[in-house]
Design a protein around this motif. Structure first.
Motif, PDB file in Angstrom:
ATOM      1  N   ASN A   1     -16.628 -18.703 -19.385  1.00  0.00           N
ATOM      2  CA  ASN A   1     -17.809 -19.431 -18.864  1.00  0.00           C
ATOM      3  C   ASN A   1     -19.032 -18.819 -18.756  1.00  0.00           C
ATOM      4  O   ASN A   1     -20.148 -19.100 -18.104  1.00  0.00           O
ATOM      5  CB  ASN A   1     -17.549 -20.069 -17.449  1.00  0.00           C
ATOM      6  N   GLY A   2     -19.620 -17.717 -19.982  1.00  0.00           N
ATOM      7  CA  GLY A   2     -20.652 -17.235 -20.089  1.00  0.00           C
ATOM      8  C   GLY A   2     -21.138 -16.364 -19.099  1.00  0.00           C
ATOM      9  O   GLY A   2     -20.756 -15.178 -18.768  1.00  0.00           O
TER      10      GLY A   2
ATOM     11  N   GLN B   1     -20.534 -19.801  -9.325  1.00  0.00           N
ATOM     12  CA  GLN B   1     -21.110 -20.788 -10.375  1.00  0.00           C
ATOM     13  C   GLN B   1     -21.191 -20.294 -11.663  1.00  0.00           C
ATOM     14  O   GLN B   1     -21.802 -19.127 -11.900  1.00  0.00           O
ATOM     15  CB  GLN B   1     -22.455 -21.282  -9.632  1.00  0.00           C
ATOM     16  N   PHE B   2     -21.036 -21.198 -12.702  1.00  0.00           N
ATOM     17  CA  PHE B   2     -20.823 -20.379 -14.264  1.00  0.00           C
ATOM     18  C   PHE B   2     -21.805 -21.371 -14.916  1.00  0.00           C
ATOM     19  O   PHE B   2     -22.135 -22.517 -14.498  1.00  0.00           O
ATOM     20  CB  PHE B   2     -19.541 -20.692 -14.767  1.00  0.00           C
ATOM     21  N   VAL B   3     -22.348 -20.853 -15.849  1.00  0.00           N
ATOM     22  CA  VAL B   3     -23.455 -21.360 -16.950  1.00  0.00           C
ATOM     23  C   VAL B   3     -23.042 -20.922 -18.340  1.00  0.00           C
ATOM     24  O   VAL B   3     -23.083 -19.660 -18.334  1.00  0.00           O
ATOM     25  CB  VAL B   3     -24.861 -21.220 -16.567  1.00  0.00           C
ATOM     26  N   SER B   4     -22.664 -21.853 -19.162  1.00  0.00           N
ATOM     27  CA  SER B   4     -22.169 -21.292 -20.555  1.00  0.00           C
ATOM     28  C   SER B   4     -22.741 -22.378 -21.387  1.00  0.00           C
ATOM     29  O   SER B   4     -22.762 -23.682 -21.213  1.00  0.00           O
ATOM     30  CB  SER B   4     -20.672 -21.206 -20.605  1.00  0.00           C
ATOM     31  N   GLY B   5     -23.490 -21.798 -22.385  1.00  0.00           N
ATOM     32  CA  GLY B   5     -23.763 -22.719 -23.733  1.00  0.00           C
ATOM     33  C   GLY B   5     -22.837 -22.650 -24.546  1.00  0.00           C
ATOM     34  O   GLY B   5     -22.228 -21.776 -25.207  1.00  0.00           O
TER      35      GLY B   5
ATOM     36  N   SER C   1     -20.052 -24.784 -14.529  1.00  0.00           N
ATOM     37  CA  SER C   1     -18.559 -24.891 -13.928  1.00  0.00           C
ATOM     38  C   SER C   1     -18.769 -24.303 -12.264  1.00  0.00           C
ATOM     39  O   SER C   1     -19.689 -23.302 -12.223  1.00  0.00           O
ATOM     40  CB  SER C   1     -17.759 -23.988 -14.663  1.00  0.00           C
ATOM     41  N   THR C   2     -18.050 -24.779 -11.417  1.00  0.00           N
ATOM     42  CA  THR C   2     -17.915 -24.421 -10.227  1.00  0.00           C
ATOM     43  C   THR C   2     -16.333 -23.827 -10.024  1.00  0.00           C
ATOM     44  O   THR C   2     -15.557 -24.660 -10.139  1.00  0.00           O
ATOM     45  CB  THR C   2     -18.326 -25.454  -9.040  1.00  0.00           C
TER      46      THR C   2
END
Length: 423
Positions: free
Chosen positions: A210-211, A229-233, A248-249
């Protein structure tokens, strides 16, 4: 007469010298009667040793003052850091008994989680401030079906874990974050000994890349909770003209039912964000809001608006919920199982049950059952895996295994051999 007189004189001289020697010995003994006393000798040695110890203590105090002044003048948290390096090379080969090489068979192999080839991993773990940990991981994995040796080592993960207190910790992962990295560590049966995803990696949601991520963990009595907490491109999607990012959580709660048994409940909620423009903001750039211009024509709005009641695939939230149960029967024998259910498709159920006895310095074995169900009478996938484990010292192991896969109408057995070398 003269010889007799000289002999008498010599006797007198010898007697006088003898008397003088005796008087000297007696005088020395009387002058220092305690010289040969053992107690006095010990006291004298104690006084000399104490004097030497005081001199050494003074020198130690001077050195400590100099070191304390030097360390206080430096602000780097890495000045007392110690780095441990771990390496691992994993080689896995498979002999698949198939009638043909159709696409259906390839899909069955992919769903079985068979990962053949050479996988290398190099991990640098640095301890900072005695409680925090910085982990940097380089991985070489397969890039294609014909690339046996895989790709060169490349940066796969950077993780910083800060233990604020005994019950609270925080983790930040700017590169290569997986749910497993911010989740609560588990001792799944033969997690490092198995050969497929079903038997070694737990629920699939733990392995989602998930980055970047930031997470926290709280411990209280026999309950541990984790939230991240995730952030992915995700980049350009096939058939689309825009750029997609996914927020994503992830959450996990572990309850220690007994000393050797614990129950885990975990889940993830994913919300993709689709941008209609073909732009890329770059790495570590997160758009918070996009203000639309109000001078867009009504024709453009009608052309870009979706049909009422329809939801585009780029913006549909997804997620999964999983349950894990694990127990340790003794120091080397573990049994456990898990199942995962899609949030928006409860009939999609993946599951696995494993048992293994893998001591570090003896012969070991393992057995795993797993599959995928999409309905009460539909077994889309089922597989059985059993393996033997031979340890040659502490750094090399050899594992022959037998796997039988049933995927729809496709069925095939497979002989596998895995070798693992660590340093």
């Amino acid at each position: 007469m003269e010889p007799v007189a000289s002999a008498v004189d010599k006797l007198k001289e010898f007697a006088k010298s003898t008397q003088d020697f005796a008087n000297g010995v007696v005088s020395r003994w009387t002058d220092n009667p305690n010289r040969r006393n053992p107690i006095e000798i010990l006291k004298r040695l104690q006084r000399e040793a104490f004097s030497d110890l005081m001199k050494l203590r003074d020198r130690q105090d001077k050195v400590e003052r100099i070191l304390s002044f030097y360390t206080s003048s430096k602000g780097s948290p890495f000045q007392e850091a110690s780095t441990h390096v771990r390496g691992e090379v994993d080689v896995l080969g498979a002999l698949l008994f198939m009638d043909n090489d159709s696409q259906q068979n390839f899909n069955a192999i992919r769903r079985a989680g068979i990962r053949t080839g050479v996988h290398s991993r190099l991990t640098f773990e640095t301890t900072i401030r005695q409680k925090d940990t910085l982990v940097t991981e380089f991985v070489s994995s397969l890039t294609g079906h014909d690339d046996v040796l895989g790709s060169p080592l490349s940066l796969a993960k950077v993780l910083y874990a800060a233990n604020i207190s005994d019950w609270f910790s925080v983790a930040a992962i700017p590169v290569g974050a997986h749910c497993r990295d911010v989740g609560i560590s588990t001792n799944l049966p033969h997690q490092k000994k198995a050969l497929t995803n079903y038997s070694s990696l737990g629920p699939p949601l733990l392995n989602l890349c998930n980055g970047s991520a930031i997470g926290l963990m709280v411990r209280k009595s026999n309950i541990v909770a984790s939230l991240a907490q995730f952030v992915s491109g995700l980049g350009m999607q096939p058939g689309s003209v825009g750029f997609t990012q996914c927020f994503s959580t992830f959450g996990q709660v572990v309850c220690q039912l007994s000393r050797s048994t614990r129950l885990s409940l975990l889940g993830i909620h994913q919300v993709p964000k689709f941008s209609g423009q073909e732009v890329c903001l770059g790495a570590l750039a997160i758009p918070v809001g996009i203000f639309r211009r109000r001078n867009i024509s009504e024709m453009s709005r009608e052309a870009s608006a979706p049909v009422i009641g329809a939801r585009t695939s780029e913006n549909v939230p997804t997620g999964s919920i999983a349950v894990m149960l694990e127990s340790e029967l003794d120091e080397s024998t573990r049994i456990g199982g898990w199942f995962e259910m899609k949030r928006y498709n409860p009939r999609h159920l993946q599951w696995a049950v494993s048992i293994a006895d893998t001591p570090d310095d003896e012969f070991g074995w393992g057995l795993s059952l797993g599959g995928l169900i999409q309905g009460p009478k539909s077994w889309d996938h089922f597989q059985v895996e059993t393996f033997l484990n031979f340890n040659f010292g502490k750094r090399f192991s050899l594992q022959p295994a037998l796997i039988y896969v049933m995927d729809g109408s496709t069925q095939f057995p497979s002989l596998m051999l895995r070798s693992n070398w660590s340093l």
